[in-house]
Design an enzyme around this catalytic site. Structure first.
Site, PDB file in Angstrom:
ATOM      1  N   ARG A  15      57.226  80.584 -31.220  1.00 47.17           N
ATOM      2  CA  ARG A  15      57.534  79.744 -30.065  1.00 47.17           C
ATOM      3  C   ARG A  15      56.302  78.918 -29.661  1.00 47.17           C
ATOM      4  O   ARG A  15      56.247  77.708 -29.876  1.00 47.17           O
ATOM      5  CB  ARG A  15      58.002  80.627 -28.881  1.00 47.17           C
ATOM      6  CG  ARG A  15      58.715  79.868 -27.763  1.00 47.17           C
ATOM      7  CD  ARG A  15      57.803  79.126 -26.807  1.00 47.17           C
ATOM      8  NE  ARG A  15      56.855  80.015 -26.118  1.00 47.17           N
ATOM      9  CZ  ARG A  15      55.866  79.573 -25.363  1.00 47.17           C
ATOM     10  NH1 ARG A  15      55.671  78.256 -25.198  1.00 47.17           N
ATOM     11  NH2 ARG A  15      55.029  80.425 -24.795  1.00 47.17           N
ATOM     12  N   ASP A  16      55.288  79.560 -29.141  1.00 54.38           N
ATOM     13  CA  ASP A  16      54.118  78.832 -28.633  1.00 54.38           C
ATOM     14  C   ASP A  16      53.380  78.132 -29.767  1.00 54.38           C
ATOM     15  O   ASP A  16      52.768  77.072 -29.570  1.00 54.38           O
ATOM     16  CB  ASP A  16      53.178  79.813 -27.917  1.00 54.38           C
ATOM     17  CG  ASP A  16      52.300  79.135 -26.869  1.00 54.38           C
ATOM     18  OD1 ASP A  16      52.323  77.899 -26.768  1.00 54.38           O
ATOM     19  OD2 ASP A  16      51.584  79.853 -26.146  1.00 54.38           O
ATOM     20  N   HIS A 208      48.567  87.039 -21.697  1.00 54.22           N
ATOM     21  CA  HIS A 208      48.772  85.946 -22.651  1.00 54.22           C
ATOM     22  C   HIS A 208      47.507  85.094 -22.630  1.00 54.22           C
ATOM     23  O   HIS A 208      47.212  84.437 -21.634  1.00 54.22           O
ATOM     24  CB  HIS A 208      49.994  85.126 -22.212  1.00 54.22           C
ATOM     25  CG  HIS A 208      50.255  83.895 -23.043  1.00 54.22           C
ATOM     26  ND1 HIS A 208      51.248  83.837 -24.003  1.00 54.22           N
ATOM     27  CD2 HIS A 208      49.667  82.679 -23.049  1.00 54.22           C
ATOM     28  CE1 HIS A 208      51.242  82.634 -24.562  1.00 54.22           C
ATOM     29  NE2 HIS A 208      50.302  81.903 -24.000  1.00 54.22           N
ATOM     30  N   HIS A 210      44.441  82.498 -24.567  1.00 52.94           N
ATOM     31  CA  HIS A 210      44.118  81.485 -25.581  1.00 52.94           C
ATOM     32  C   HIS A 210      42.649  81.619 -25.969  1.00 52.94           C
ATOM     33  O   HIS A 210      41.832  82.118 -25.194  1.00 52.94           O
ATOM     34  CB  HIS A 210      44.423  80.086 -25.043  1.00 52.94           C
ATOM     35  CG  HIS A 210      45.890  79.755 -25.056  1.00 52.94           C
ATOM     36  ND1 HIS A 210      46.418  78.665 -25.688  1.00 52.94           N
ATOM     37  CD2 HIS A 210      46.951  80.407 -24.515  1.00 52.94           C
ATOM     38  CE1 HIS A 210      47.735  78.635 -25.540  1.00 52.94           C
ATOM     39  NE2 HIS A 210      48.090  79.676 -24.826  1.00 52.94           N
ATOM     40  N   CYS A 241      46.117  71.856 -30.042  1.00 54.46           N
ATOM     41  CA  CYS A 241      46.652  70.529 -29.775  1.00 54.46           C
ATOM     42  C   CYS A 241      46.515  69.689 -31.042  1.00 54.46           C
ATOM     43  O   CYS A 241      45.415  69.538 -31.571  1.00 54.46           O
ATOM     44  CB  CYS A 241      45.887  69.871 -28.639  1.00 54.46           C
ATOM     45  SG  CYS A 241      46.357  68.154 -28.396  1.00 54.46           S
ATOM     46  N   ASN A 250      46.475  79.812 -29.124  1.00 48.92           N
ATOM     47  CA  ASN A 250      46.607  81.215 -28.773  1.00 48.92           C
ATOM     48  C   ASN A 250      45.590  82.049 -29.535  1.00 48.92           C
ATOM     49  O   ASN A 250      45.175  81.705 -30.640  1.00 48.92           O
ATOM     50  CB  ASN A 250      48.007  81.700 -29.154  1.00 48.92           C
ATOM     51  CG  ASN A 250      49.090  81.064 -28.327  1.00 48.92           C
ATOM     52  OD1 ASN A 250      49.429  81.546 -27.259  1.00 48.92           O
ATOM     53  ND2 ASN A 250      49.640  79.943 -28.806  1.00 48.92           N
TER      54      ASN A 250
END
Lengths: 307, 307
Positions: A15-16, A208, A210, A241, A250
């Site tokens: 997903r991410d 969660h 990064h 990005c 992540n």
């Protein structure tokens, strides 16, 4: 994942990670990768998101991914749903675990879903009301530490919003999300300690993080110190990005598996199998990857001889 | 660095970093980079090593580097010396701070200096005897956690060797070095706790970590938790193996400065100036670099908009 496993890693790459990749990944490829992550021992994954296909064409195949993942033994598949409307789509598609998300930062939340955090909180309550009691709920609080627009987020903003959200249900796993990667270990420990003290009735807490500024593992360690045992991570450190190489995303699943395994905290995940998947994910066209363990293991023939 | 600075970073790039670079870096370039690191606020550096010029041609200009660094205001310059003979060369060249090194792992020590750790310990005692009382001593224990040849190193091996070494003097800063980057935070906390409990008379403790497996910052955090306040790091994460891209080296100075600054622990170092040096170091021919903050800051125009 054995029931006694002291650390649960939630693989959010499908997903991410995938959502950060421009070129469409064929649905069959996504499903195959999810299957191989499952083979490596992952038993929780955020497999897709139900969002507007025009806004995020990469995840337009969410229904197919949900159906395929449902065939994997003992896999707890969660799907991200930013609004009630998309939650209803997810439930109709057979999703059993919804991952709701809103941002503590008003500006960030408005940028994402064109509504204030309080409006999203009302929507979240409607999601809880719409889901039958056997549907599991993960609540993600984005920008719990830092916002790309306004910088550091105060603890009281997070706790105040949580107070409102937990009125809907406390039978929920709450993830405090370091959206920008600018959280530091002291902040992570402090916020989790405050949140757990104030809301002891919450079923579980998750982190969660990064790795953008190199603190992915250190912040996970800080959350672990605070008693957190559920960690999001993305295979190969996906989630950067595409317009800014090096702005990694992540924390890499393989890096957290490495750290926790070395610490004696079993994750139930086989690192060698995981690394084989990570290498293939890193080769996906358009993938921005990160993490250290993948490269270190590829280079392990190089033995340090100096100090 | 203000005297009240709670964290001291020892920049080891000019030694541990430069020695990993094949093409000779002109002496004037080395001296200029050391000057700019000093300008950025660094007040402790390992500026070179006195070793055999034929074994390590990159550091054959050690005398010149020592002379130049001596002109920088308030800079505590240490030089690595693997044996008594090289310590005598360093002292003759005007070095005021010797950084002795030996390896806990017998196989690793033999590989480096063709003698056993006990033979090196005797040599270390001779270095202490040769140095006048105003010469500062750093004692580096390589492979304190893990050896590239034999794997995990037991705590008792480290503590037993320290017992012997500290008979020479306790007026010493002892660095426990994670040579391979395979230490984990639990091990780091445990070993520092044991060492400090057993040898409370030691003047100071330091941690020398590598980021090879992504735990550079997490292990530094663990050492910080154990009370350590002196940390080695290399600008731009220099120190990788030139034959294995991705097998990154020392934890990057800028990453530690970022972490500790975010945690509210001042290092006395200006990040912007440091990053300017890091970019130039990364451009050195043959440099293998690492770290996250440098790349993240270059890409900071990319603001995360998703969770």
């Amino acid at each position: 994942m054995s029931k006694s496993s002291p650390v649960t890693i939630v693989e959010v790459g499908p997903r991410d990670g995938f959502q950060s990749i421009g070129p469409f990944i064929p649905t069959a490829t996504k499903i195959a990768l999810i299957g191989r992550l499952h083979d490596a021992g992952l038993r929780r994954m955020e497999i897709t998101s139900f969002v507007s296909p025009s806004a995020l064409p990469q995840l337009a195949d969410a229904e197919d991914v949900v159906s395929a993942a449902a065939t994997l033994h003992d896999l707890d598949s969660q799907v991200l749903v930013p609004t009630l409307r998309h939650a209803e789509r997810a439930l109709a598609a057979g999703a059993r675990h919804l991952s709701a998300v809103l941002s503590v930062s008003e500006r960030h939340n408005i940028g994402n879903v064109r509504r204030t955090p309080l409006e999203s909180a009302a929507d979240y309550a409607a999601i809880i009301a719409a889901a039958s009691p056997d549907i599991r709920i993960r609540l993600n609080l984005a920008t719990s530490f830092d916002c790309p627009h306004v910088g550091c987020i105060g603890e009281e903003a997070v706790l105040g919003l949580l107070e409102i959200l937990l009125a809907a249900t406390t039978d929920v796993e709450v993830a405090l999300c370091d959206t920008t990667g600018r959280a530091d270990p002291r902040h992570v420990r402090s916020l989790f300690a405050s949140a757990q003290a104030r809301f002891p009735e919450v079923s579980a807490w998750a982190f969660h993080g990064h790795d953008t500024f190199g603190l992915g593992a250190a912040n996970a360690l800080a959350a672990w110190d605070a008693g957190v045992r559920v960690f999001d991570a993305a295979i190969a450190g996906l989630g950067g990005c595409p317009f800014a190489p090096g702005a990694t995303g992540n924390v890499a699943t393989e890096d957290l598996v490495w750290m926790f395994s070395r610490m004696g905290a079993d994750t139930g995940i086989e690192l060698d199998r995981l690394l084989a998947v990570a290498r293939n994910v890193a080769d996906l066209p358009g993938a921005q990857v990160g993490g250290r363990v993948r490269q270190a293991m590829e280079a392990r023939a190089c033995l340090a001889v100096a100090q």
